[in-house]
Design a protein around this motif. Structure first.
Motif, PDB file in Angstrom:
ATOM      1  N   GLN A   1      -2.180  17.105   1.230  1.00  7.65           N
ATOM      2  CA  GLN A   1      -1.937  15.688   1.515  1.00  7.65           C
ATOM      3  C   GLN A   1      -2.636  14.774   0.503  1.00  7.65           C
ATOM      4  O   GLN A   1      -3.196  13.725   0.852  1.00  7.65           O
ATOM      5  CB  GLN A   1      -2.398  15.352   2.940  1.00  7.65           C
TER       6      GLN A   1
ATOM      7  N   PHE B   1      -1.888  10.874  -0.002  1.00 12.74           N
ATOM      8  CA  PHE B   1      -2.420   9.855   0.903  1.00 12.74           C
ATOM      9  C   PHE B   1      -3.941   9.761   0.827  1.00 12.74           C
ATOM     10  O   PHE B   1      -4.565   9.133   1.676  1.00 12.74           O
ATOM     11  CB  PHE B   1      -1.989  10.172   2.339  1.00 12.74           C
TER      12      PHE B   1
ATOM     13  N   ASP C   1      -5.664   6.307   0.743  1.00 11.43           N
ATOM     14  CA  ASP C   1      -5.531   5.522   1.968  1.00 11.43           C
ATOM     15  C   ASP C   1      -6.275   6.130   3.149  1.00 11.43           C
ATOM     16  O   ASP C   1      -6.587   5.416   4.111  1.00 11.43           O
ATOM     17  CB  ASP C   1      -4.048   5.377   2.332  1.00 11.43           C
ATOM     18  N   THR C   2      -6.543   7.428   3.090  1.00  9.53           N
ATOM     19  CA  THR C   2      -7.100   8.095   4.276  1.00  9.53           C
ATOM     20  C   THR C   2      -8.546   8.547   4.120  1.00  9.53           C
ATOM     21  O   THR C   2      -9.246   8.707   5.119  1.00  9.53           O
ATOM     22  CB  THR C   2      -6.247   9.331   4.634  1.00  9.53           C
ATOM     23  N   TRP C   3      -8.995   8.750   2.875  1.00 11.89           N
ATOM     24  CA  TRP C   3     -10.347   9.288   2.689  1.00 11.89           C
ATOM     25  C   TRP C   3     -11.346   8.163   2.493  1.00 11.89           C
ATOM     26  O   TRP C   3     -11.158   7.280   1.646  1.00 11.89           O
ATOM     27  CB  TRP C   3     -10.396  10.230   1.487  1.00 11.89           C
ATOM     28  N   LYS C   4     -12.406   8.194   3.242  1.00 12.61           N
ATOM     29  CA  LYS C   4     -13.470   7.205   3.128  1.00 12.61           C
ATOM     30  C   LYS C   4     -14.685   7.864   2.505  1.00 12.61           C
ATOM     31  O   LYS C   4     -15.184   8.874   2.990  1.00 12.61           O
ATOM     32  CB  LYS C   4     -13.827   6.639   4.509  1.00 12.61           C
TER      33      LYS C   4
ATOM     34  N   SER D   1     -10.053  11.398  -5.910  1.00 14.34           N
ATOM     35  CA  SER D   1      -9.807   9.974  -5.654  1.00 14.34           C
ATOM     36  C   SER D   1      -9.956   9.167  -6.942  1.00 14.34           C
ATOM     37  O   SER D   1      -9.231   8.185  -7.156  1.00 14.34           O
ATOM     38  CB  SER D   1     -10.769   9.454  -4.579  1.00 14.34           C
TER      39      SER D   1
ATOM     40  N   ARG E   1     -13.132  15.841  -3.480  1.00 11.58           N
ATOM     41  CA  ARG E   1     -12.339  14.699  -3.011  1.00 11.58           C
ATOM     42  C   ARG E   1     -12.726  13.421  -3.761  1.00 11.58           C
ATOM     43  O   ARG E   1     -11.868  12.572  -4.037  1.00 11.58           O
ATOM     44  CB  ARG E   1     -12.505  14.509  -1.505  1.00 11.58           C
TER      45      ARG E   1
ATOM     46  N   ASN F   1      -9.501  20.773   6.859  1.00 14.65           N
ATOM     47  CA  ASN F   1      -8.630  20.330   5.768  1.00 14.65           C
ATOM     48  C   ASN F   1      -9.276  20.556   4.407  1.00 14.65           C
ATOM     49  O   ASN F   1      -9.357  19.673   3.559  1.00 14.65           O
ATOM     50  CB  ASN F   1      -8.275  18.845   5.937  1.00 14.65           C
TER      51      ASN F   1
ATOM     52  N   SER G   1       0.817  -1.216   0.000  1.00 21.66           N
ATOM     53  CA  SER G   1       0.000   0.000   0.000  1.00 21.66           C
ATOM     54  C   SER G   1       0.843   1.254   0.000  1.00 21.66           C
ATOM     55  O   SER G   1       0.392   2.306  -0.418  1.00 21.66           O
ATOM     56  CB  SER G   1      -0.930  -0.003   1.228  1.00 21.66           C
ATOM     57  N   SER G   2       2.096   1.141   0.465  1.00 25.54           N
ATOM     58  CA  SER G   2       2.949   2.333   0.495  1.00 25.54           C
ATOM     59  C   SER G   2       3.289   2.810  -0.898  1.00 25.54           C
ATOM     60  O   SER G   2       3.730   3.939  -1.088  1.00 25.54           O
ATOM     61  CB  SER G   2       4.245   2.032   1.262  1.00 25.54           C
TER      62      SER G   2
END
Length: 700
Positions: free
Chosen positions: A304, A307, A310-313, A364, A360, A512, A219-220
């Motif tokens: 950001q 990321f 990986d961070t936004w749902k 995405s 967003r 944010n 995932s990185s």
């Protein structure tokens, strides 16, 4: 201006010694390079042990240039000095070239090197860099520069072919192996023996696939950026395999921009595919691409974005009502994204989620698109750097041309264009209705010209015929809602329930934020304290547009005009601020209706829960005041102008407070005729201008 060139690392899958044997056959002249007329050795020296050999040559070059230019310059040939430094022990050859002809007018520098491949000692690497600085050339500086760059690019392409040609000649002669050099000095004599040398000290060229995350499953690796260092190199085979066929000068731009990023940006740098997109977007103008890319990197770091996946749902509401998703790939291997725009409630999504969530969502999608391009590059074995988007407009109508929604769409397009250039390979627009030209008029100015060329529009069922969808997408993956056989699990959209709508305060309180402001503003209206908005118009026939929702209470909406500017409202004291914010009044108490200001719209009564859209074509320049006031029994009287009569009492009574969310915009008359006049709904026209003004439209 100094022109520079930097080659990628070109790899010969032959030992260094064999490459050197092929290289020396280029001299004194090479029939494969017609412009290389002749060369002569000026000096040659060798170290005592025979390890180092330094050779200086004078080369004669015949440049293909107009005869008139040669006559003006007074020369038929150009002369260059070449210095070759061969180190047999280290297995390196360094070449330095500079011009002798016109050296006071033109400065040419070239550096080349042959070294051992760091991961395979039986292979040889070649690198090349050059610079051209034309200070003056008889008034033909630009012409001379173009000729020189064209000739140089041509010779670069032939360089590897020439070495490979002489390698084949050596093979025909039976020479396929030359032992590596080593020496033992004994009593003044030099003896030779075949011995494997120690590992080469050449700079490391990382394995490109690992370096660029092309085989990374962790995932990185999903982030757009990867770690880079100044020693990272690009080889020509990697460029051709993962980035596509580039000209030598395009390769040079990519490498130089990449090197600049490695030297100036600490830590992570963009992947090569993404750097190349910015170069293509600026026609490989290095300075423009560098500025363009730096602005995007700053934006990504600030918000950001790396990321985001990986961070936004995604909110559940988006999952239920956003009718778009990924669906296999097109015939060229590009990832395919389908958007059923005609089935989407754009206003409901904006009101329930806000621009921020929609932005967003779009970002995405773009980030996922970048990832899918890399995956498809591996799967199909060829460079894939963009995706195809299929937009189904079935169901598109006037409600989709809701002005604030269009405004939000334009802002999102602007951000995407600035940060994801050259990612759209093709846009297929299907079942375009008659209203589509209006939407296109509004959106197209913000879309890059190169991107617009990739749009294909089909009206009605035209996409089913020859030259339609089957030319770009395999028949077996055409979605079922387009009369295909493939089941598609993309949400069908639908109307967002109004009880899910959020207030302006809720939308503006998000942390944010990617957008610095919201298109919607909120306002409170008190009994005796209307809310007034000032708009200055400098040109007659400008168009004031508005869209507002009454979220609490009932209000009366008016538009006034005055030729004189309202005075800044004075701050009241006596404890009013402690009880709540009182709306500043722009219409002075001393003004007389019909003398100091006039009403240009009949009063419009708006009930709680109603949405109102409209426009007003101004007849005169001056100051226009949009006013919302608390609805009372006398609200319809045009001459009844409530003042701050009993503010202290009214502020404490919740039933004497209304709330609205509003959006306004001023358009030039030419823009209005191209868009807003087509936005009238079937409910338009219940509000009329006074007899002395032009007409307007207001729609609920």
């Amino acid at each position: 201006m100094v022109q520079e060139y930097q080659s990628p690392v070109r790899v010969y899958k032959h030992p260094f010694e064999l490459i050197m044997a092929a290289y020396v056959r280029r001299f004194p002249k090479c029939p494969l390079i017609p412009m290389f007329v002749d060369s002569e050795i000026i000096s040659e020296s060798q170290s005592d042990d025979g390890c180092v050999l330094v050779t200086e040559r004078r080369c004669t070059i015949d440049i293909e240039a107009p005869r008139l230019l040669k006559r003006i310059a007074g020369v038929d040939y150009l002369y260059f000095m070449q210095k070759n430094s061969l180190n047999r022990r280290d297995r390196t050859l360094h070449i330095e070239v500079h011009n002798e002809t016109f050296s006071n007018r033109v400065i040419v520098r070239e550096r080349c090197s042959y070294t051992v491949h760091p991961e395979n000692e039986s292979w040889t690497c070649f690198e090349q860099s050059a610079s051209l600085d034309i200070k003056s050339f008889f008034g033909f500086e630009s012409t001379a520069e173009k000729i020189a760059m064209k000739q140089y690019a041509s010779s670069i392409k032939k360089g590897k072919e020439i070495i490979e040609y002489y390698l084949r000649e050596l093979e025909k002669e039976g020479l396929t192996y030359i032992p590596r050099w080593t020496s033992t000095v004994d009593s003044g004599t030099v003896t030779w023996r075949h011995q494997l040398p120690p590992p080469s000290a050449a700079r490391a060229i990382p394995v490109n696939s690992a370096k660029d995350g092309l085989h990374c499953k962790d995932s990185s690796c999903s982030a757009e950026l990867v770690t880079g260092s100044p020693d990272d190199k690009l080889d020509a085979d990697y460029i051709r395999r993962y980035l596509g066929d580039l000209t030598p000068l395009q390769e040079s731009c990519l490498i130089r921009l990449r090197q600049w990023l490695q030297e100036t940006h600490k830590g992570k740098i963009p992947k090569d595919q993404h750097v190349l997109r910015f170069l293509r977007a600026r026609d490989f103008n290095l300075d423009k691409a560098r500025e363009f890319l730096c602005q995007s990197l700053t934006w990504r770091r600030q918000h950001q974005v790396d990321f985001l996946l990986d961070t936004w749902k995604r909110p559940q509401l988006l999952q239920d009502y956003y009718s778009g998703g990924w669906h296999h790939h097109d015939k060229d291997g590009r990832p395919l994204y389908i958007l059923r725009l005609g089935q989407m409630d754009t206003k409901g999504l904006v009101r329930a989620l806000g621009e921020e969530a929609l932005l967003r969502q779009v970002l995405s999608i773009n980030e996922e698109g970048l990832r899918r391009c890399e995956e498809n590059t591996r799967v199909f074995g060829r460079p894939i750097s963009s995706w195809t988007c299929l937009v189904d407009l079935d169901g598109l109508n006037m409600r989709h041309l809701w002005r604030p929604g269009i405004k939000a769409l334009l802002r999102i397009i602007e951000i995407v264009e600035a940060n994801y250039p050259e990612t759209l390979g093709r846009l297929l627009i299907l079942r375009a209705p008659r209203v589509f030209p209006v939407l296109w008029t509004l959106v197209s100015p913000l879309i890059d010209e190169n991107t617009r060329k990739k749009f294909l529009v089909y009206a009605g069922n035209d996409y089913q015929g020859p030259g339609g969808l089957v030319d770009y997408i395999d028949r077996e993956i055409i979605p079922d809602f387009l009369q295909g056989d493939c089941m598609c699990d993309i949400p069908e959209g639908g109307m967002v329930p109004k009880f899910l709508y959020r207030t302006a305060e809720e939308l503006e309180s998000e942390e944010n934020r990617l957008l610095t402001d919201s298109i919607y503003k909120s306002a409170s209206i008190y009994k005796g304290a209307p809310y007034e908005l000032l708009i200055e118009i400098t040109e007659a026939s400008s168009v004031i547009t508005w869209d507002f929702d009454v979220s609490k209470g009932d209000v009366v909406f008016n538009i006034y005009h005055s030729r004189k500017a309202p005075q800044p409202p004075r701050k009241e004291t006596h404890g009013i601020a402690s009880l709540g914010a009182v709306n500043p009044q722009l219409i002075d108490k001393s003004w007389v209706l019909g003398q100091d200001y006039s009403m240009v719209e009949k009063a419009l009564m708006c009930r709680e829960g109603e949405s109102v859209q409209g426009s007003h074509i101004t007849r005169w320049p001056g100051f226009y005041i949009l006013q919302w006031r608390f609805l009372s029994s006398a609200a319809c009287a045009a001459s009844s102008m409530p003042r701050v009569d009993d503010v202290l009492a009214s502020l404490q009574v919740s039933s004497h407070k209304c709330k609205i969310m509003y959006y306004t915009e001023v358009l030039a008359s030419c823009d209005f005729r191209g868009s807003m006049t087509s936005l009238e709904s079937c409910h338009s026209g219940f509000s009329q201008l006074s007899g002395t003004t032009t007409s307007s439209t207001i729609s609920r």
